[in-house]
Design an enzyme around this catalytic site. Structure first.
Site, PDB file in Angstrom:
ATOM      1  CB  ILE A  87      -0.875   0.145   1.082  1.00 56.35           C
ATOM      2  CG1 ILE A  87      -2.174   1.200   1.087  1.00 56.35           C
ATOM      3  CG2 ILE A  87      -0.422  -0.071   2.449  1.00 56.35           C
ATOM      4  CD1 ILE A  87      -3.185   1.071   2.012  1.00 56.35           C
ATOM      5  CB  CYS A  88       0.973   4.085   0.752  1.00 55.36           C
ATOM      6  SG  CYS A  88       1.266   6.046   0.830  1.00 55.36           S
ATOM      7  CG  HIS A  89       5.557   5.993  -0.771  1.00 61.57           C
ATOM      8  ND1 HIS A  89       4.637   6.725  -0.372  1.00 61.57           N
ATOM      9  CD2 HIS A  89       6.323   6.888  -1.417  1.00 61.57           C
ATOM     10  CE1 HIS A  89       4.384   7.821  -0.857  1.00 61.57           C
ATOM     11  NE2 HIS A  89       5.435   8.058  -1.355  1.00 61.57           N
ATOM     12  N   GLY A  90       4.439   1.374  -0.659  1.00 60.50           N
ATOM     13  CA  GLY A  90       5.076  -0.207  -0.589  1.00 60.50           C
ATOM     14  C   GLY A  90       5.293  -0.806  -1.975  1.00 60.50           C
TER      15      GLY A  90
ATOM     16  CD1 TRP B 289       9.437   3.381  -4.859  1.00 59.08           C
ATOM     17  CD2 TRP B 289       9.668   4.027  -2.719  1.00 59.08           C
ATOM     18  NE1 TRP B 289       9.716   4.752  -4.816  1.00 59.08           N
ATOM     19  CE2 TRP B 289       9.549   4.992  -3.585  1.00 59.08           C
ATOM     20  CE3 TRP B 289       9.800   4.266  -1.551  1.00 59.08           C
ATOM     21  CZ2 TRP B 289      10.274   6.398  -2.924  1.00 59.08           C
ATOM     22  CZ3 TRP B 289       9.730   5.384  -0.863  1.00 59.08           C
ATOM     23  CH2 TRP B 289      10.234   6.390  -1.674  1.00 59.08           C
TER      24      TRP B 289
END
Length: 170
Positions: free
Chosen positions: A101-104, A106
């Site tokens: 989730i979100c910047h996960g 990456w």
């Protein structure tokens, strides 16, 4: 009892770690907070401290039903640890759910070939994911095979529902 790994490193988003931790615990899963080091205190973006229960070098993907990758800046630290990247790679090889989730995402981009995969994330990461070959989709939950992604803490409820559905399918 099925085990789920939630990855943890410094500067995690507390909502994206805490909400899945407790919701998945309520469902009866055994939750492990997996960091680069065991029994280490990691700080969230706002200063909340959570302690890892396991080190990525000490676990095996075959023992877990899924992995959850919270956002914040922590995924950038996660992907600096070879054993953590290798764990996610092995989860993918076994086709087990990888939920980010979100910047996960990456971390997903560092561990999984995402060329042609439908993925979402926090909007500022769109270019990173497109440049890695993914098809960026702006929806609250995007599922492509074993990869589950969401955009932000606003999407936590459908994100965790998708994780539970994926784990229960196995």
């Amino acid at each position: 009892m099925k085990k789920i790994a939630i990855l943890i490193e410094n500067l995690f988003d507390e909502r994206e770690l805490i909400y899945p931790y407790f919701r998945l615990s309520e469902e009866g899963y055994e939750i492990h907070l997996v960091g680069s080091q065991k029994d280490t205190a990691y700080n969230s973006k706002s200063g909340l401290t959570e302690t890892s229960t396991h080190a990525s070098k000490d676990i095996a993907a075959k023992d877990y039903a899924a992995v959850v990758i919270p956002g914040g800046f922590s995924p950038d630290f996660m992907r600096r640890t070879k054993e953590t990247v290798d764990f996610v790679k092995e989860m993918n090889k076994l086709q087990k759910p990888i939920a980010a989730i979100c910047h996960g995402p990456w971390m997903v981009a560092s561990a999984v070939d995402i060329k042609g995969k439908n993925i979402t994330s926090f909007y500022s990461m769109k270019d990173d994911l497109v440049n890695a070959g993914a098809n960026y989709v702006d929806e609250e939950v995007v599922i492509d095979g074993n990869i589950i992604t969401s955009r932000s803490p606003d999407d936590l409820v459908p994100f965790v529902k998708a994780i539970i559905e994926a784990v229960e399918k196995d």
